[in-house]
Motif scaffolding. Sequence first.
Motif, PDB file in Angstrom:
ATOM      1  N   ASP A   1      -7.013   0.283   7.679  1.00  0.00           N
ATOM      2  CA  ASP A   1      -7.420  -0.820   7.045  1.00  0.00           C
ATOM      3  C   ASP A   1      -6.230  -1.508   6.332  1.00  0.00           C
ATOM      4  OD1 ASP A   1      -9.948  -0.320   7.724  1.00  0.00           O
ATOM      5  OD2 ASP A   1     -10.211   1.309   6.028  1.00  0.00           O
ATOM      6  N   THR A   2      -4.999  -1.208   6.360  1.00  0.00           N
ATOM      7  CA  THR A   2      -3.932  -1.848   5.644  1.00  0.00           C
ATOM      8  C   THR A   2      -3.782  -3.356   5.932  1.00  0.00           C
ATOM      9  OG1 THR A   2      -2.582   0.072   5.374  1.00  0.00           O
ATOM     10  CG2 THR A   2      -1.472  -2.057   5.300  1.00  0.00           C
TER      11      THR A   2
ATOM     12  N   THR B   1      -2.705   2.586   6.491  1.00  0.00           N
ATOM     13  CA  THR B   1      -3.963   3.304   7.161  1.00  0.00           C
ATOM     14  C   THR B   1      -4.733   2.101   8.118  1.00  0.00           C
ATOM     15  OG1 THR B   1      -5.568   2.055   5.581  1.00  0.00           O
ATOM     16  CG2 THR B   1      -4.445   4.316   5.035  1.00  0.00           C
TER      17      THR B   1
ATOM     18  N   ASP C   1       0.730  -1.156  -0.126  1.00  0.00           N
ATOM     19  CA  ASP C   1       0.096   0.022   0.174  1.00  0.00           C
ATOM     20  C   ASP C   1       0.998   1.213   0.010  1.00  0.00           C
ATOM     21  OD1 ASP C   1      -2.091  -1.710   0.101  1.00  0.00           O
ATOM     22  OD2 ASP C   1      -2.532  -1.307   2.232  1.00  0.00           O
TER      23      ASP C   1
END
Length: 485
Positions: A362-363, A360, A356
Amino acid sequence: MLPWDAESYWLARVLFHRGLAAIYLLAFLVAAKQFRPLAGEDGLLPIRQYVERHSFRERPSLFYYYPSDRVVGVAAWAGVGLSLVALAGGPTWLPTPYAVPTSMALWLALWGLYLSFVNAGQTFYGYGWESMLLETGFLAAFLGAGPTGPPVVVVWLLKWVLFRNMFGAGLIKLRGDDCWRDCTALDYHYETQPIPNPASWYAHHLPDRFHRVEVLGNHVVEVAVPFLYFAPQPWASVAGAATVGFQGWLMVTGNFSWLNALTIVQAVATFSDGVLAAVLPVGARTASSPPLYLQALAVVIAAVVLWRSVEPARNILSERQVMNTAFDPLHLVNTYGAFGSITRDRYEIVVQGTTDDAVTPDTEWETYEFRGKPTDPDRRPRQVAPYHYRLDWQLWFAAMAPTPHRSPWFLALLKRLLDGDEATRDLLESVPFPDETPTHVRAVRYRYRFTTPEERRETGRWWARERVGTYVSPVGEGDLRLARA
């Protein structure tokens, strides 16, 4: 005539030399595969650090004057080749007058080459079995070859190495952790040892009473039995057999590089040819006396060893005993010992990466798998010894602390992974991004424990784990902390 009445050591020397040659072969293969990415020119601990921080006299090594990966590779593969010659008994192919000096040159060459790796290898070569291999290998040069028997004084010097190996390990336990004295050490050891093997899970779940008996047996074999190495036959052979059996159990239940195999090779010196011929499918052989010059040289070596043994002996007898210490730059006489302290909890560092562009909540993080140490709770522990995965061992030590402050090489490891360095990747079992490089990596610290039999039946997992902290927060290429490392 009873089998132990034949007090010659020709057959013992043959077995000893072949066994030691096999261990040297492994050691040089490890050096050929791992030294450069760990301690070479661009290693995690670059070889220039060794050159800058030490003098040749302090740590003599071929690489002090030639600190290049090319020379490292030539030396490692030369060691592999010489080990194969020794394993095949090369010097014995020559006529008798040439066999002994050729054997001496061969074993001294192996010792000198491996000394170069140990003295330049820094943290990654800081294990007790490195000095033990060097000390044992040096004495191997003076055992002779061909139809002549070995000087008995050198056989006794090998018994002295074995004694310090075992007795030192026994005393460091009795003086160290309370769990060795209250016989609870093996309640933890199989689970928390550096690299468990497939049998470790089963050994951990043996009854507590069995563990108590094991610890008592450990104390007997390491503290009492070593004195019998110097007793007449058959008692020396009884002690040697006890040592071989003890080391065999350690090999079955753990991965300790070639420590156990080397100790078994040393224990060969406790067996006379008569005993060996009685239990092995070989016939006893009448050997001639070693050449006079070799006998004289053996006496000189014995005098040097006794002189150099003063400090190791003082260390063994000291209340402040330290383990695995070399008292001279040539590693001729050393002190040994292991597991004076037992860790109650097992911690592991799990290294992860992502592609990524920005990290974040959500990574999704992908995990790097190592060859020996536990990472995936579903993966069965591996049998890797007597091969030695040096990075995996150092990760065990590093995980004991909550940050890499004491393991500066770890940040260099993360940097290599960000760079996609192939040599570093080859040290790992698998990488999550085989065709690209990660944008960020991180290291998470977990507490691991063996699953219970019930948990394993339900889940199939060998390990249960819980996250206990962040070892290194997410970092990317160009991170200032990484650049300074």
